[in-house]
Motif scaffolding. Structure first.
Motif, PDB file in Angstrom:
ATOM      1  N   ASN A  91      12.408 -15.332   0.859  1.00 31.28           N
ATOM      2  CA  ASN A  91      13.847 -15.518   0.870  1.00 31.28           C
ATOM      3  C   ASN A  91      14.167 -16.702   1.775  1.00 31.28           C
ATOM      4  O   ASN A  91      13.874 -16.692   2.968  1.00 31.28           O
ATOM      5  N   ARG A  92      14.779 -17.738   1.197  1.00 35.25           N
ATOM      6  CA  ARG A  92      15.075 -18.948   1.971  1.00 35.25           C
ATOM      7  C   ARG A  92      16.192 -18.725   2.979  1.00 35.25           C
ATOM      8  O   ARG A  92      16.371 -19.506   3.893  1.00 35.25           O
ATOM      9  N   PHE A  93      16.981 -17.670   2.818  1.00 32.90           N
ATOM     10  CA  PHE A  93      18.137 -17.456   3.679  1.00 32.90           C
ATOM     11  C   PHE A  93      17.915 -16.339   4.701  1.00 32.90           C
ATOM     12  O   PHE A  93      18.844 -15.877   5.342  1.00 32.90           O
ATOM     13  N   LYS A  94      16.661 -15.911   4.851  1.00 29.72           N
ATOM     14  CA  LYS A  94      16.344 -14.842   5.795  1.00 29.72           C
ATOM     15  C   LYS A  94      16.565 -15.325   7.224  1.00 29.72           C
ATOM     16  O   LYS A  94      16.185 -16.433   7.583  1.00 29.72           O
ATOM     17  N   LYS A  95      17.184 -14.471   8.036  1.00 28.77           N
ATOM     18  CA  LYS A  95      17.393 -14.796   9.446  1.00 28.77           C
ATOM     19  C   LYS A  95      16.254 -14.182  10.247  1.00 28.77           C
ATOM     20  O   LYS A  95      16.046 -12.974  10.194  1.00 28.77           O
ATOM     21  N   GLU A  96      15.526 -14.998  10.971  1.00 21.84           N
ATOM     22  CA  GLU A  96      14.414 -14.505  11.784  1.00 21.84           C
ATOM     23  C   GLU A  96      14.843 -14.481  13.250  1.00 21.84           C
ATOM     24  O   GLU A  96      15.226 -15.508  13.803  1.00 21.84           O
ATOM     25  N   TYR A  97      14.781 -13.283  13.825  1.00 14.29           N
ATOM     26  CA  TYR A  97      15.184 -13.111  15.210  1.00 14.29           C
ATOM     27  C   TYR A  97      13.957 -12.920  16.100  1.00 14.29           C
ATOM     28  O   TYR A  97      12.942 -12.403  15.671  1.00 14.29           O
ATOM     29  N   GLN A  98      14.105 -13.309  17.371  1.00 12.69           N
ATOM     30  CA  GLN A  98      13.134 -12.969  18.403  1.00 12.69           C
ATOM     31  C   GLN A  98      13.641 -11.662  19.021  1.00 12.69           C
ATOM     32  O   GLN A  98      14.791 -11.580  19.431  1.00 12.69           O
ATOM     33  N   LYS A 130      15.763 -20.569  19.061  1.00 10.27           N
ATOM     34  CA  LYS A 130      15.744 -19.637  17.939  1.00 10.27           C
ATOM     35  C   LYS A 130      16.631 -18.443  18.264  1.00 10.27           C
ATOM     36  O   LYS A 130      16.941 -18.181  19.427  1.00 10.27           O
ATOM     37  N   MET A 131      17.035 -17.693  17.227  1.00  6.09           N
ATOM     38  CA  MET A 131      17.964 -16.580  17.419  1.00  6.09           C
ATOM     39  C   MET A 131      17.292 -15.396  18.117  1.00  6.09           C
ATOM     40  O   MET A 131      16.118 -15.134  17.915  1.00  6.09           O
ATOM     41  N   VAL A 132      18.095 -14.696  18.923  1.00  7.60           N
ATOM     42  CA  VAL A 132      17.607 -13.566  19.718  1.00  7.60           C
ATOM     43  C   VAL A 132      18.387 -12.314  19.328  1.00  7.60           C
ATOM     44  O   VAL A 132      19.615 -12.357  19.187  1.00  7.60           O
ATOM     45  N   LYS A 133      17.667 -11.200  19.159  1.00  3.22           N
ATOM     46  CA  LYS A 133      18.324  -9.921  18.888  1.00  3.22           C
ATOM     47  C   LYS A 133      17.896  -8.921  19.948  1.00  3.22           C
ATOM     48  O   LYS A 133      16.719  -8.813  20.281  1.00  3.22           O
ATOM     49  N   ILE A 134      18.870  -8.187  20.469  1.00  4.75           N
ATOM     50  CA  ILE A 134      18.620  -7.188  21.497  1.00  4.75           C
ATOM     51  C   ILE A 134      18.586  -5.818  20.825  1.00  4.75           C
ATOM     52  O   ILE A 134      19.529  -5.430  20.140  1.00  4.75           O
TER      53      ILE A 134
END
Length: 171
Positions: A91-98, A130-134
């Motif tokens: 998926n080219r639009f997948k959001k990958e979080y750390q 890069k994006m971070v998710k808690i």
């Protein structure tokens, strides 16, 4: 001798009766002009523009009668559908979080504000760009002000219940 009409006693009104619009349904749909194209007729002489070779060109496999090949046939060359790999999907639009858990905040000492720069400096994430998710695994004891790109509902509730604030960063 001509017959003469007698004037009738009733006077007819000159206005036309109002026509009701017909109900639109599958039974009375009409294709718009230009939607249906006429079939190409070939092999009907030189005047038609499709005579002689009947638009097939001269010689070769595609000009012969009985030529019937599958869709995507490329003249003997290995077709595109057989050249490309056929396993998986990306998926080219997948959001990958750390991912960072609340329990990881215990490794950070003497601070009330937590942001991606601080997490990177303490080795909890690889890049602040890069994006971070808690996520909500662990407990929060102090009132913290946490900035990240996304929060799980559990983490959000635990931070707020401890008297802290959350800030959702833009991408």
């Amino acid at each position: 001798i001509k017959a003469v009409k007698k004037p009738s006693a009733k006077k007819e009104s000159k206005s036309k009766p109002i026509k009701e619009k017909p109900f639109l349904g599958l039974h009375n749909l009409i294709a718009p002009k230009g939607a249906r194209k006429r079939r190409k007729i070939v092999g009907r002489g030189p005047g038609s523009g499709h005579g002689k070779t009947s638009t097939r060109g001269h010689k070769g496999q595609r000009s012969r009668s009985g030529r019937d090949f599958y869709l995507g046939f490329e003249g003997g060359q290995s077709p595109l559908i057989r050249r490309i790999p056929k396993r998986g999907f990306t998926n080219r639009f997948k959001k990958e979080y750390q991912i960072v858990n609340l329990s990881d905040f215990n490794k950070i000492k003497d601070t009330t504000t937590i942001n991606p720069e601080l997490l990177e400096n303490n080795g909890l994430i690889k890049s602040k760009n890069k994006m971070v998710k808690i996520l909500g695994d662990g407990e929060v004891t102090a009132a913290l002000s946490v900035s990240a790109h996304a929060f799980s509902r559990k983490a959000e509730n635990k931070i707020k219940n401890a008297g802290g604030k959350i800030e959702v960063l833009g991408v």
